[in-house]
Scaffold this motif. Structure first.
Motif, short mmCIF file in Angstrom:
data_model
loop_
_atom_site.label_atom_id
_atom_site.label_comp_id
_atom_site.label_asym_id
_atom_site.label_seq_id
_atom_site.Cartn_x
_atom_site.Cartn_y
_atom_site.Cartn_z
N UNK A 24 -13.11 -1.83 -4.06
CA UNK A 24 -12.48 -3.07 -3.61
C UNK A 24 -11.93 -2.91 -2.20
N UNK A 25 -11.19 -1.83 -1.98
CA UNK A 25 -10.55 -1.62 -0.68
C UNK A 25 -11.55 -1.32 0.43
N UNK A 26 -12.61 -0.59 0.11
CA UNK A 26 -13.55 -0.18 1.16
C UNK A 26 -14.67 -1.19 1.41
N UNK A 27 -15.01 -1.97 0.39
CA UNK A 27 -16.16 -2.87 0.56
C UNK A 27 -15.76 -4.35 0.59
N UNK A 28 -14.99 -4.80 -0.39
CA UNK A 28 -14.76 -6.23 -0.54
C UNK A 28 -13.55 -6.74 0.22
N UNK A 29 -12.46 -6.00 0.19
CA UNK A 29 -11.21 -6.51 0.76
C UNK A 29 -11.18 -6.42 2.29
N UNK A 30 -12.03 -5.61 2.87
CA UNK A 30 -12.07 -5.50 4.33
C UNK A 30 -12.67 -6.75 4.97
N UNK A 31 -13.59 -7.36 4.28
CA UNK A 31 -14.27 -8.55 4.79
C UNK A 31 -14.66 -9.44 3.61
N UNK A 32 -13.68 -10.16 3.04
CA UNK A 32 -14.00 -10.99 1.87
C UNK A 32 -15.06 -12.04 2.19
N UNK A 33 -16.01 -12.23 1.30
CA UNK A 33 -17.02 -13.28 1.54
C UNK A 33 -16.35 -14.66 1.53
N UNK A 34 -16.94 -15.58 2.26
CA UNK A 34 -16.43 -16.95 2.26
C UNK A 34 -16.43 -17.50 0.83
N UNK A 35 -15.46 -18.37 0.57
CA UNK A 35 -15.40 -19.08 -0.70
C UNK A 35 -15.37 -18.12 -1.90
N UNK A 36 -14.55 -17.07 -1.80
CA UNK A 36 -14.46 -16.07 -2.86
C UNK A 36 -13.02 -15.84 -3.27
N UNK A 37 -12.85 -15.41 -4.52
CA UNK A 37 -11.52 -15.16 -5.06
C UNK A 37 -11.46 -13.74 -5.62
N UNK A 38 -10.25 -13.21 -5.74
CA UNK A 38 -10.11 -11.88 -6.32
C UNK A 38 -8.94 -11.83 -7.29
N UNK A 39 -9.10 -10.96 -8.27
CA UNK A 39 -8.03 -10.62 -9.20
C UNK A 39 -7.83 -9.12 -9.08
N UNK A 40 -6.63 -8.74 -8.68
CA UNK A 40 -6.28 -7.34 -8.44
C UNK A 40 -5.39 -6.86 -9.59
N UNK A 41 -5.88 -5.85 -10.33
CA UNK A 41 -5.13 -5.30 -11.47
C UNK A 41 -4.70 -3.89 -11.12
N UNK A 42 -3.40 -3.64 -11.23
CA UNK A 42 -2.84 -2.35 -10.84
C UNK A 42 -1.90 -1.85 -11.91
N UNK A 43 -1.62 -0.55 -11.89
CA UNK A 43 -0.60 0.02 -12.77
C UNK A 43 0.77 -0.42 -12.26
N UNK A 44 1.71 -0.71 -13.15
CA UNK A 44 3.04 -1.12 -12.70
C UNK A 44 3.75 -0.07 -11.85
N UNK A 45 3.45 1.19 -12.03
CA UNK A 45 4.14 2.24 -11.28
C UNK A 45 3.41 2.65 -10.00
N UNK A 46 2.31 1.99 -9.69
CA UNK A 46 1.55 2.34 -8.49
C UNK A 46 2.37 1.99 -7.25
#
Length: 139
Positions: free
Chosen positions: A12-34
């Motif tokens: 996610x960080x290296x491919x998608x979040x650096x240049x999000x495609x147009x008209x796209x959405x994301x759901x980011x799931x993380x550990x609470x202690x991260x």
């Protein structure tokens, strides 16, 4: 046609979040202690960040109706926006993200890998139960 993918935090960080495609959405799931949560690029059309662990019970995961409500509201909203891509990520991209992606796929009638079985069943079932109770049977 909307496409969905579930991936690891690294992808996610290296491919998608650096240049999000147009008209796209994301759901980011993380550990609470991260301590190192991803900084979501503002170019995402819409995004949601939720924090819970990858376990099979509410007590261990922290995944409860509050998270199900947030995700269901987000899915209900984005289903009306016709996104090109829906990207769901968690740490490994195997269980939590797959559960949420499978849920989104079910609700939005998007193709999901038919034989993929490593998704978190507790998270998926909790989402389906909440959706059916609130959106289908309208309590």
């Amino acid at each position: 046609m909307t496409r969905i993918t579930f991936i690891s935090k690294i992808d996610f960080e290296t491919m998608w979040n650096k240049e999000p495609p147009d008209n796209s959405v994301c759901i980011s799931i993380n550990d609470p202690t991260t301590a190192n949560l991803p900084c979501l690029d503002p170019r995402w059309m819409h995004s949601l960040m939720v924090n819970f662990y990858d376990y099979d019970t509410e007590e261990d995961s922290g995944f409860d109706e509050r998270f199900a409500k947030n995700i269901c509201e987000f899915v209900d909203f984005i289903s009306k926006t016709n996104p090109k891509y829906i990207v769901v990520h968690c740490y490994a991209g195997i269980s939590r993200s797959a559960a949420v992606a499978k849920f989104v796929s079910t609700i939005m009638n998007i193709r999901f890998p038919e034989h993929y079985s490593l998704y978190n069943k507790f998270v998926f079932n909790t989402l389906i139960k909440y959706w059916n109770r609130v959106y289908i049977y309208k309590e």
